[in-house]
Motif scaffolding. Structure first.
Motif, mmCIF file in Angstrom:
data_model
loop_
_atom_site.group_PDB
_atom_site.id
_atom_site.type_symbol
_atom_site.label_atom_id
_atom_site.label_comp_id
_atom_site.label_asym_id
_atom_site.label_seq_id
_atom_site.Cartn_x
_atom_site.Cartn_y
_atom_site.Cartn_z
ATOM 1 N N ASN A 69 11.536 29.223 -6.615
ATOM 2 C CA ASN A 69 10.217 29.573 -5.967
ATOM 3 C C ASN A 69 9.101 28.632 -6.229
ATOM 4 N N ASN B 209 12.749 28.934 -2.006
ATOM 5 C CA ASN B 209 11.733 29.660 -1.606
ATOM 6 C C ASN B 209 10.540 29.213 -1.526
ATOM 7 N N LYS C 86 5.449 33.632 2.834
ATOM 8 C CA LYS C 86 6.691 32.803 2.640
ATOM 9 C C LYS C 86 6.871 32.015 3.760
ATOM 10 N N PHE D 234 6.833 31.237 -10.563
ATOM 11 C CA PHE D 234 6.707 30.098 -9.552
ATOM 12 C C PHE D 234 6.411 28.795 -10.277
#
Length: 502
Positions: free
Chosen positions: A132, A150, A173, A99
């Protein structure tokens, strides 16, 4: 040592930054190294407050936070959450590798947005596949507009810790929302536009020639100058061009949103084009960008894919007008400073308005001009031939008559623009007619025999430069598109020549 990924923004490009943390024995301390700006250094107090407010114990160790690579200046308050997570979870086995984390911390642990988060993530999305990101809940829809990433969101520091301790992260999400505007599909590609006409051409009475020139200008993204007496409708027409501009791609809408964020304006995704109108007293640095140490974005770059409007054109300093020649010719501008060199795209429609003389009454049939010949010459000499050579359309406007009527509204004009846009894209053009490269002109601007003869005669009689010939061809190509003609004909060349500077 634990590491969290983030990024810092350098002009328009994001540079990946690893936020590293070590906890060693020694006198308790908290330091941040790695060329961190004052806004990042101040995060120490925000992080301490957020942790203590939420009942976390501050580790009684020597805490060192390093922002790597250490030879690049870092800016922005969005490193707060990364630093807080490293400290709050220092004794737990959690991996943050997948992330990129962006969020500013409030003193109570709530997550906030800042102006560099959206541009940073947009820039990273172009470099990294299946990116992400973890962002504040308050900006999830804005970030989710960026395709092929994402997006996960949380409200506060506590939720962020729960998120990384959780095995199922799908609940956090964010779904990608639809762009709230009309769409047009051409060759399996989607384009977006807005049908809201806040300012309508129906308000413009008369001025048929000027509106015809405006239609040609907006259909092909051609630079245009309106000259006329005060009050004849020059600025009125230009301010309405924004609402009948051609559709945009997703990338162009996101680019506009990125520039809005950098300009501290909340971005919208309604499909409308940008409209910039700097005053003639603006400095050269504010128009082109600059700064003493780092390059800041200027009006010319902020206008990319939109309209740049110079009202009272001859009142702009001659240095600014001459400096406009490069972005109008190359469609990019390079800002060089000791610490940075930045390229900005400048594919904007350059629209200008000017009076015929200093007092404005030279073309008036009812008012007497108070200027002498020297004043008029000095006034018009601000516009050099090389500058004028980069303008596609010159329009002289008449005075308004009481019985003038409106003959074209924005809705009808926009329909014509959409049709010409469709024709240009179906030919395989990447750029609109006004911004075609030299090699594309030969490919797409095909003349019939009569049209070629007329252009050859005009080249000889008016001593047209190579650039002027290309401008005539590009304008004629747009006129032909408006008339749904495959080839450029004699009448299209003649109309294009009628808009050249005399």
């Amino acid at each position: 040592m634990k590491t969290i990924k983030s990024a810092t923004l350098e002009s328009l490009d994001a540079i990946c930054v690893d936020v590293e943390a070590t906890f060693t024995k020694g006198l308790p301390s908290f330091s941040i190294v790695g060329l961190a700006s004052s806004s990042i250094q101040e995060s120490k107090d925000r992080v301490k407050s957020a942790l203590l407010t939420n009942d976390f114990k501050f580790p009684p160790k020597k805490i060192t936070i390093n922002l790597s690579p250490s030879d690049i200046n870092k800016n922005g308050t969005h490193f707060d959450l990364s630093i807080a997570l490293l400290i709050a979870m220092y004794d737990t086995k959690v991996k943050f590798d997948d992330f990129f984390i962006f969020a500013e911390l409030a003193l109570d642990g709530t997550l906030k947005d800042n102006s560099s988060i959206f541009p940073s993530i947009l820039s990273l999305a172009k470099k990294i596949k299946d990116l992400n990101v973890l962002v504040p809940k308050s900006i999830e829809e804005k970030i989710a507009m960026i395709p092929n990433i994402n997006v996960y969101s949380v409200k506060n520091l506590n939720e962020a810790i729960i998120f990384f301790n959780s095995k199922d992260k799908e609940n956090y999400k964010v779904k990608q929302p639809k762009i709230p505007c009309d769409t047009l599909q051409i060759n399996n590609e989607l384009f977006f536009y807005n049908k809201k006409y806040e300012l309508d051409f129906n308000d413009v009475k008369g001025q048929r020639l000027a509106k015809r020139a405006a239609l040609i200008s907006v259909s092909g993204n051609h630079n245009i100058i309106f000259e006329g007496s005060p009050g004849c409708g020059k600025s009125m027409i230009i301010k309405r061009l924004q609402y009948v501009m051609p559709p945009q791609t997703v990338e162009q809408i996101l680019e506009k949103a990125k520039l809005d964020s950098l300009n501290l304006v909340e971005p919208n995704f309604d499909g409308s084009r940008v409209f910039r109108s700097p005053h003639h007293t603006s400095t050269k640095a504010s128009i082109f960008g600059g700064g003493t140490k780092s390059s800041k974005i200027g009006e010319v770059a902020l206008s990319n894919n939109g309209i740049l409007f110079f009202d009272e054109l001859p009142h702009f300093p001659k240095t600014i007008l001459e400096a406009m020649r490069e972005p109008l010719e190359d469609y990019k501008i390079l800002i060089s400073r000791v610490n940075s060199k930045v390229n900005y795209e400048t594919k904007f429609l350059f629209a200008c308005a000017m009076n015929p003389c200093p007092c404005g009454n030279l073309l008036s049939s009812t008012k007497q001009c108070r200027c002498n010949e020297m004043e008029i010459t000095r006034y018009k000499s601000k516009l050099s031939d090389p500058f004028c050579d980069r303008i596609d359309l010159f329009v002289t406007m008449n005075e308004v008559n009481y019985d003038d009527k409106a003959d074209l509204n924005s809705k009808k004009m926009h329909e014509i623009v959409l049709n010409t846009f469709k024709l240009q894209k179906q030919r395989g053009q990447k750029d609109l007619n006004g911004k075609l490269k030299d090699e594309d002109i030969k490919k797409y601007c095909v003349l019939d025999e009569e049209g070629e003869n007329i252009l050859n005669k005009a080249t000889q009689n008016y001593s047209l430069s190579f650039r002027s010939i290309n401008k005539v061809l590009k304008v004629a190509r747009t006129i032909a598109d408006i008339e749904n003609s495959i080839n450029i004909k004699k009448e299209h060349i003649l109309e294009a020549l009628s808009f050249r500077k005399r």
